[in-house]
Design a protein around this motif. Structure first.
Motif, short mmCIF file in Angstrom:
data_model
loop_
_atom_site.label_atom_id
_atom_site.label_comp_id
_atom_site.label_asym_id
_atom_site.label_seq_id
_atom_site.Cartn_x
_atom_site.Cartn_y
_atom_site.Cartn_z
N MET A 101 0.82 -1.21 0.00
CA MET A 101 0.00 0.00 0.00
C MET A 101 0.86 1.26 0.00
O MET A 101 0.55 2.24 -0.68
CB MET A 101 -0.94 -0.01 1.21
CG MET A 101 -2.16 -0.88 1.03
SD MET A 101 -3.37 -0.69 2.36
CE MET A 101 -2.61 -1.71 3.63
N LEU A 102 1.93 1.23 0.78
CA LEU A 102 2.83 2.38 0.82
C LEU A 102 3.48 2.63 -0.54
O LEU A 102 3.59 3.78 -0.99
CB LEU A 102 3.91 2.16 1.88
CG LEU A 102 5.00 3.23 1.99
CD1 LEU A 102 4.39 4.60 2.28
CD2 LEU A 102 6.02 2.85 3.06
N TYR A 122 10.30 6.05 1.35
CA TYR A 122 9.67 4.72 1.50
C TYR A 122 10.17 4.03 2.77
O TYR A 122 9.37 3.57 3.59
CB TYR A 122 9.96 3.86 0.28
CG TYR A 122 9.30 2.49 0.32
CD1 TYR A 122 7.99 2.34 -0.11
CD2 TYR A 122 9.98 1.38 0.82
CE1 TYR A 122 7.36 1.09 -0.07
CE2 TYR A 122 9.37 0.14 0.87
CZ TYR A 122 8.07 0.00 0.42
OH TYR A 122 7.45 -1.22 0.49
N PHE A 123 11.48 3.96 2.93
CA PHE A 123 12.04 3.30 4.11
C PHE A 123 11.63 4.02 5.39
O PHE A 123 11.25 3.39 6.38
CB PHE A 123 13.56 3.26 4.02
CG PHE A 123 14.21 2.68 5.26
CD1 PHE A 123 14.35 1.32 5.42
CD2 PHE A 123 14.68 3.52 6.27
CE1 PHE A 123 14.93 0.79 6.56
CE2 PHE A 123 15.26 3.00 7.42
CZ PHE A 123 15.39 1.63 7.56
N GLY A 124 11.69 5.35 5.39
CA GLY A 124 11.36 6.11 6.59
C GLY A 124 9.92 5.92 7.02
O GLY A 124 9.63 5.76 8.21
N THR A 125 9.01 5.92 6.05
CA THR A 125 7.59 5.74 6.38
C THR A 125 7.31 4.30 6.82
O THR A 125 6.56 4.06 7.76
CB THR A 125 6.70 6.09 5.17
OG1 THR A 125 7.05 7.39 4.70
CG2 THR A 125 5.24 6.07 5.57
N THR A 178 14.36 16.17 9.41
CA THR A 178 15.13 16.86 10.45
C THR A 178 16.24 15.99 11.03
O THR A 178 17.34 16.47 11.31
CB THR A 178 14.20 17.33 11.59
OG1 THR A 178 13.48 16.20 12.10
CG2 THR A 178 13.21 18.36 11.07
N ASP A 179 15.96 14.72 11.24
CA ASP A 179 16.96 13.80 11.79
C ASP A 179 16.60 12.38 11.35
O ASP A 179 15.93 11.64 12.06
CB ASP A 179 16.99 13.89 13.32
CG ASP A 179 18.10 13.04 13.93
OD1 ASP A 179 18.87 12.43 13.16
OD2 ASP A 179 18.19 12.97 15.18
N TYR A 180 17.08 12.00 10.18
CA TYR A 180 16.69 10.72 9.58
C TYR A 180 17.16 9.52 10.40
O TYR A 180 16.60 8.43 10.29
CB TYR A 180 17.23 10.62 8.16
CG TYR A 180 16.55 9.55 7.34
CD1 TYR A 180 15.28 9.77 6.81
CD2 TYR A 180 17.17 8.33 7.09
CE1 TYR A 180 14.64 8.78 6.06
CE2 TYR A 180 16.54 7.35 6.34
CZ TYR A 180 15.28 7.57 5.83
OH TYR A 180 14.64 6.61 5.10
#
Length: 206
Positions: A101-102, A122-125, A178-180
């Motif tokens: 879905m993402l 994608y990875f962050g979400t 801001t800070d991955y």
């Protein structure tokens, strides 16, 4: 292998379709709420982190729910299948559903000329989805209450919105731009608390 395929089919047919449908409805309604066309990187990150990631709360906590049915418990015992394997299969189905879905959602945003780094966003979400979902799994595993499984990640979400990164620091979920590094921390935390929730659930069954 055949019995695991049967477990997966049963999960998709009888249980996962409901949170999956709710997640699809949530994402489909998002253009009416937040808009997903011609967004800057900051706006795209905000939509993904504060809206799309909520599907983790819908998809993951119900992993233990089928055992509320006595017939399901009896069937599992009769098949002599390790309950941990069953939980992991259910979790894998939820992860794959969330990931799919993402991906589609990001593709739609990209088609709408939203600015973003596809891989990074994608990875962050997905990390945030797993963190929200993992917290729900842990809360349900500890409390044996699905409502608490939903409420725990919602409280975390509300605290993050209200307190920002000042108090949550490494575990602030909205740090895409801001800070991955926080994404790596919440991913690790999501995995750890998911495993802990399954372990505690098994302990309660002993």
């Amino acid at each position: 292998m055949e019995k695991y395929c049967a477990i997966t089919k049963s999960q998709l047919k009888h249980h996962l379709w409901q949170p999956f449908l709710l997640s699809v409805l949530l994402l489909t309604a998002s253009p009416l709420v937040v808009g997903i066309r011609n967004l800057s990187s900051e706006q795209s990150a905000k939509v993904l982190e504060t809206f799309v990631a909520l599907i983790g709360i819908l998809l993951f906590p119900p992993v233990f729910y089928p055992e509320q049915d006595q017939n399901v418990r009896d069937t599992i015992r009769a098949k002599y299948t390790p309950i941990t394997s069953i939980y992991l299969i259910r979790l894998a189905a939820s992860v794959l559903a969330a990931a799919a879905m993402l991906f589609v959602y990001l593709w739609v945003m990209k088609a709408g000329r939203c600015e973003m780094e596809m891989g990074k966003f994608y990875f962050g979400t997905l990390a945030e989805i797993l963190a929200f979902g993992g917290l729900g799994v842990f809360a349900y595993g500890v409390s044996d209450n699905l409502v608490i499984g939903y409420m725990a990640p919602l409280v975390y979400y509300a605290v993050a919105i209200g307190a920002g990164g000042k108090y949550l620091k490494w575990f602030y979920p909205f740090g895409m731009l801001t800070d991955y590094a926080t994404k790596h921390w919440i991913l690790a935390a999501g995995i750890v608390i998911t495993v802990a929730g399954i372990w505690l659930r098994n302990r309660k069954r002993c």
